[in-house]
Design an enzyme around this catalytic site. Structure first.
Site: not given
Length: 348
Positions: A10, A13-16, A18, A32, A126
């Site tokens: 879907l 991002g920088g961390m993971g 989805v 996630k 956030d």
């Protein structure tokens, strides 16, 4: 991942990343997954705290529900309720900003969700248009990754001049990397989201992350409220106050917006339903239910009262019973179509 069958990605991002996945029974979930290159003991602990947060705030329609997680898998993952709908960011970009009445309803509903988070002793930290899904039940808040961070996490993972978060929507105290950020930070985030919803632009802009952070930190640099409906200017300006002590709390935000709706001749219930009619688009095609028609490009709702009904009550017309005249069935079809297109429900 776990017992979930993954169908497609879907977003990332920088961390993971989805993914859309399904339970054994076919229910959709959003999973996630942390990137392999970002996994370390500290990240696993933070991920476990995020799971604890979302488990503690179940029972609200404004926050995506928790399903399961495994912070100690080869790649840590957390499964959340899949919320069908466009993000607020995508809706405004693809269609148009919201009128004052709909922005007021959006603000009240998001304030409800944030209050639930705060009562659990947590912050979101956030809130932004990408973290708000315009669902069939109204706006839903997602992604509590930063909310799971402690002050020591923020200090260790941030670098000078590079605080964690989204600069266009973070309050000055967070932009300065201060510890002890309070609920006023989420009030600021909500005000910034309302600016975007009503105008299509951010309170602060710039050609680099650092330039935006400099503007946010500068008490003499006021947020850009160009195009914000005059009815919302006083409240939103106070929500974006540089000093967190000068921002209203979420109850005051709700009271102000409720009063504004009353002046417009709207109930909160009517405004919420109008917001759903205008913004919901079913993004889960394989598990769709009768959905509200997608709004036209640059559509607007008038200030006329919206007939109060839930979009989800519509069901397909059954086939005519044996012996029922076909012409009568066709008339019923036509009447139902006309009802769905009434101008006092959704004006094009």
């Amino acid at each position: 991942m776990g017992s979930y069958a993954v169908e497609r990605r879907l977003g990332s991002g920088g961390m993971g990343e989805v993914y859309l996945a399904y339970t054994a029974g076919g229910d959709p979930v959003a999973v996630k997954l942390i990137r392999r290159g970002r996994i370390d003991p500290e990240i696993r602990d933070r991920f476990a705290r995020e799971a604890e947060i979302v488990q503690s705030i179940v029972g609200t329609s404004r926050v995506a529900g928790y399903r399961a997680h495994d912070a100690f898998a080869d790649q840590p993952w957390i499964a959340m309720e899949f919320v069908s709908g466009l993000t607020l960011n995508d809706y405004v970009r693809e269609h148009a900003p919201l009128v004052a009445m709909l922005t007021a309803s959006l603000g009240i509903l998001l304030a409800e969700g944030l209050q639930t988070v705060h009562r659990a002793g947590m912050l979101h930290r956030d809130l932004k248009p990408l973290n708000v899904i315009m669902s069939r039940r109204g706006p839903v808040v997602i992604d509590f990754g930063l909310g799971a961070m402690t002050a020591s996490d923020a200090a260790s993972l941030s670098t000078p001049g590079w605080p964690l978060g989204t600069p266009r929507y973070m309050p000055p105290e967070q932009a300065r990397g201060e510890s002890g950020v309070t609920t006023a930070a989420d009030v600021y985030g909500l005000g910034a989201v309302m600016v975007y919803a009503a105008t299509g632009h951010d309170p602060y802009d710039g050609n680099s992350r650092q330039k935006i952070l400099e503007k946010v930190r500068d008490a003499t640099h006021s947020p850009d409220l160009t195009g914000l409906p005059v009815e919302l200017e006083q409240l939103v300006s106070s929500m974006l106050a540089h000093d967190p002590e000068r921002r209203p709390d979420l109850t005051a935000v709700q009271d102000h917006l409720s009063g504004l709706l009353q002046k417009m001749g709207r109930s909160a219930k009517s405004a919420r339903r109008a917001l759903i009619l205008e913004t919901f688009q079913d993004t889960d095609n394989e598990n769709s239910v009768p959905a509200v028609p997608a709004p036209a490009q640059n559509s607007r709702l008038s200030s006329e009262p919206v007939e109060e009904f839930e979009p989800s009550i519509f069901e397909p017309e059954p086939e005519p019973a044996p012996g029922k005249p076909q012409a009568q069935h066709q008339i019923a079809e036509q009447l139902r179509d006309l009802y769905a297109q009434r101008t006092n429900l959704l004006l094009r």
